[in-house]
Design a protein around this motif. Structure first.
Motif, PDB file in Angstrom:
ATOM      1  N   GLY A 175     -20.050  -6.110 -18.798  1.00 45.41           N
ATOM      2  CA  GLY A 175     -19.611  -4.816 -18.298  1.00 45.41           C
ATOM      3  C   GLY A 175     -19.508  -3.772 -19.397  1.00 45.41           C
ATOM      4  O   GLY A 175     -19.975  -2.632 -19.236  1.00 45.41           O
ATOM      5  N   LYS A 227     -27.431 -10.021 -14.570  1.00 48.14           N
ATOM      6  CA  LYS A 227     -26.427 -10.999 -15.015  1.00 48.14           C
ATOM      7  C   LYS A 227     -26.627 -12.357 -14.352  1.00 48.14           C
ATOM      8  O   LYS A 227     -26.519 -13.399 -15.018  1.00 48.14           O
ATOM      9  CB  LYS A 227     -25.032 -10.467 -14.680  1.00 48.14           C
ATOM     10  N   TRP A 263     -23.174  -2.768 -20.720  1.00 41.31           N
ATOM     11  CA  TRP A 263     -23.921  -1.872 -19.855  1.00 41.31           C
ATOM     12  C   TRP A 263     -23.223  -0.530 -19.674  1.00 41.31           C
ATOM     13  O   TRP A 263     -23.885   0.490 -19.436  1.00 41.31           O
ATOM     14  CB  TRP A 263     -24.161  -2.534 -18.501  1.00 41.31           C
ATOM     15  N   LYS A 264     -21.917  -0.504 -19.780  1.00 43.54           N
ATOM     16  CA  LYS A 264     -21.210   0.776 -19.700  1.00 43.54           C
ATOM     17  C   LYS A 264     -21.575   1.658 -20.881  1.00 43.54           C
ATOM     18  O   LYS A 264     -21.733   2.887 -20.743  1.00 43.54           O
ATOM     19  CB  LYS A 264     -19.707   0.535 -19.645  1.00 43.54           C
ATOM     20  N   LEU A 320     -25.040  -0.662 -10.304  1.00 43.11           N
ATOM     21  CA  LEU A 320     -24.247  -1.885 -10.390  1.00 43.11           C
ATOM     22  C   LEU A 320     -25.022  -3.078  -9.833  1.00 43.11           C
ATOM     23  O   LEU A 320     -24.906  -4.198 -10.357  1.00 43.11           O
ATOM     24  CB  LEU A 320     -22.931  -1.704  -9.632  1.00 43.11           C
ATOM     25  N   SER A 358     -18.111   3.063  -5.975  1.00 44.68           N
ATOM     26  CA  SER A 358     -18.372   1.810  -6.684  1.00 44.68           C
ATOM     27  C   SER A 358     -17.309   0.757  -6.409  1.00 44.68           C
ATOM     28  O   SER A 358     -17.224  -0.232  -7.129  1.00 44.68           O
ATOM     29  CB  SER A 358     -18.455   2.069  -8.194  1.00 44.68           C
ATOM     30  N   ILE A 411     -27.257  -4.288 -12.541  1.00 48.53           N
ATOM     31  CA  ILE A 411     -26.516  -5.033 -13.570  1.00 48.53           C
ATOM     32  C   ILE A 411     -26.191  -6.436 -13.069  1.00 48.53           C
ATOM     33  O   ILE A 411     -26.327  -7.422 -13.816  1.00 48.53           O
ATOM     34  CB  ILE A 411     -25.235  -4.269 -13.954  1.00 48.53           C
ATOM     35  N   VAL A 463     -17.420  -7.695 -13.252  1.00 47.28           N
ATOM     36  CA  VAL A 463     -18.452  -6.781 -13.733  1.00 47.28           C
ATOM     37  C   VAL A 463     -18.237  -5.389 -13.143  1.00 47.28           C
ATOM     38  O   VAL A 463     -18.360  -4.369 -13.846  1.00 47.28           O
ATOM     39  CB  VAL A 463     -19.851  -7.321 -13.393  1.00 47.28           C
ATOM     40  N   LEU A 511     -23.605   5.904 -13.937  1.00 46.25           N
ATOM     41  CA  LEU A 511     -22.326   5.349 -13.476  1.00 46.25           C
ATOM     42  C   LEU A 511     -21.399   6.406 -12.890  1.00 46.25           C
ATOM     43  O   LEU A 511     -20.265   6.074 -12.517  1.00 46.25           O
ATOM     44  CB  LEU A 511     -21.623   4.638 -14.641  1.00 46.25           C
ATOM     45  N   THR A 544     -17.380  -2.155 -15.546  1.00 45.00           N
ATOM     46  CA  THR A 544     -18.482  -1.214 -15.687  1.00 45.00           C
ATOM     47  C   THR A 544     -18.204   0.122 -15.008  1.00 45.00           C
ATOM     48  O   THR A 544     -18.539   1.183 -15.543  1.00 45.00           O
ATOM     49  CB  THR A 544     -19.773  -1.819 -15.116  1.00 45.00           C
ATOM     50  N   SER A 545     -17.621   0.103 -13.833  1.00 44.06           N
ATOM     51  CA  SER A 545     -17.481   1.327 -13.053  1.00 44.06           C
ATOM     52  C   SER A 545     -16.449   2.275 -13.655  1.00 44.06           C
ATOM     53  O   SER A 545     -15.515   1.860 -14.349  1.00 44.06           O
ATOM     54  CB  SER A 545     -17.088   0.989 -11.610  1.00 44.06           C
ATOM     55  N   SER A 565     -23.970   5.147 -20.247  1.00 45.81           N
ATOM     56  CA  SER A 565     -23.152   6.361 -20.284  1.00 45.81           C
ATOM     57  C   SER A 565     -24.051   7.585 -20.443  1.00 45.81           C
ATOM     58  O   SER A 565     -25.250   7.470 -20.742  1.00 45.81           O
ATOM     59  CB  SER A 565     -22.142   6.286 -21.423  1.00 45.81           C
TER      60      SER A 565
END
Length: 332
Positions: free
Chosen positions: A150, A197, A153-154, A190, A276, A193, A261, A180, A265-266, A158
């Protein structure tokens, strides 16, 4: 003529029966074996049953009990509201969005991860140099911690992250997105991702199933003139069916309960609008952080009920043949 009656003495009279008590009657070996098996079953399953009752059934019972109250976690619950918390949940548009997002993740995972994993597994099942390395690379994302995935990927997605910077460096600035933060795009981001994963788990599971397909059947199909694709379609895939259905079951239940996740991530502001959110993140946001413990427990019960019904229906209509085929019955 010689007499064949051993109870007659020389004088022709009847002899007395032999003295002494009769030997005790032993139970049949089959009954003793049955009791021994039951003792083994009880001894082996009792610890698991105790753990299951203490850590699954009892918490579920408390969750349902607290869901019937308007309780903020301080003192004993006294404000009984019945099923009002459940009604409020289905009247909240954010919760409806969370349900929709879970549905997108469930069907997206099945329709995207499945074909990708099957194709990669069929290719990695062939003999070629470096096959072990490619198998390892396919499985690496799955063994990474959800929090690590998370955060990674965040940072990548971004607004000033690596992905947008890479697109701009290629002169593709028109593809730069708020991956995001866009309310219409974030759920698909998401889903990408989650596919990255967890597709490795599906690949490894399918490779394990492919290892159980007899090589003689493929060789026989090749001798009959079948191409490689025809062999996979008519021989390999039917034999791989039970493994595929097991993966579908695990993927469906995991998608309904996905949390880590999505949570890491969100963006919280986007999640609070429902773009999300999933049922699990909605439960934590409204139960833990908003301190609406009764309402949060109601959401937890709803999540459990949906997962339970989905699991029962899937087993009833898709896994029943596999389960019945695995059961061997003793001939009478």
């Amino acid at each position: 003529m010689t007499s064949t009656n051993p109870t007659l003495d020389l004088a022709g009279g009847a002899s007395a029966p032999p003295a002494g008590p009769r030997p005790a009657r032993r139970p049949s070996s089959r009954a003793a074996e049955t009791r021994r098996k039951w003792y083994e079953i009880i001894g082996l399953t009792t610890p698991a049953v105790i753990v299951y009752v203490m850590f699954v059934l009892v918490p579920m019972g408390f969750a349902f009990y607290y869901s019937l109250f308007r309780w903020r976690g301080v003192g004993p619950p006294t404000d009984f509201v019945g099923f009002d918390n459940y009604v409020l949940a289905f009247q909240d548009p954010i919760f409806i969005d969370a349900l929709r997002n879970n549905g997108i993740i469930v069907f997206g995972s099945l329709l995207i991860q499945g074909p990708i994993a099957l194709g990669v597994a069929l290719l990695l099942n062939r003999n070629f140099r470096g096959r072990t390395v490619f198998r390892l690379l396919a499985f690496v994302p799955y063994v990474l911690a959800e929090v690590t995935v998370g955060i990674m990927w965040k940072l990548l997605l971004s607004d000033a992250g690596t992905v947008n910077a890479f697109l701009q460096s290629l002169g593709m600035g028109g593809l730069v997105q708020a991956w995001l933060a866009d309310l219409d795009l974030v759920i698909w981001t998401l889903l990408f991702i989650l596919t990255w994963k967890y597709v490795g788990f599906a690949i490894i599971l399918l490779l394990a199933g492919l290892s159980n397909v007899p090589q003689e059947l493929n060789e026989a199909a090749a001798i009959d003139g079948a191409s490689w694709w025809q062999t996979q379609r008519h021989v390999t895939l039917p034999l791989l069916g039970p493994t595929i259905r097991i993966w579908m079951f695990l993927s469906m239940i995991g998608s309904l309960q996905v949390f880590d996740v999505i949570w890491v991530t969100s963006v919280p502001a986007v999640r609070s609008l429902g773009a999300s959110a999933t049922m699990a993140t909605y439960m934590v946001d409204n139960g833990f952080f908003a301190r609406l413990w009764g309402y949060g427990n109601a959401v937890a019960v709803i999540l459990f009920a949906i997962s339970f019904v989905a699991a029962v229906l899937f087993q009833r209509f898709l896994l029943r043949r596999d389960i019945e085929g695995a059961i061997t019955r003793k001939a009478n």
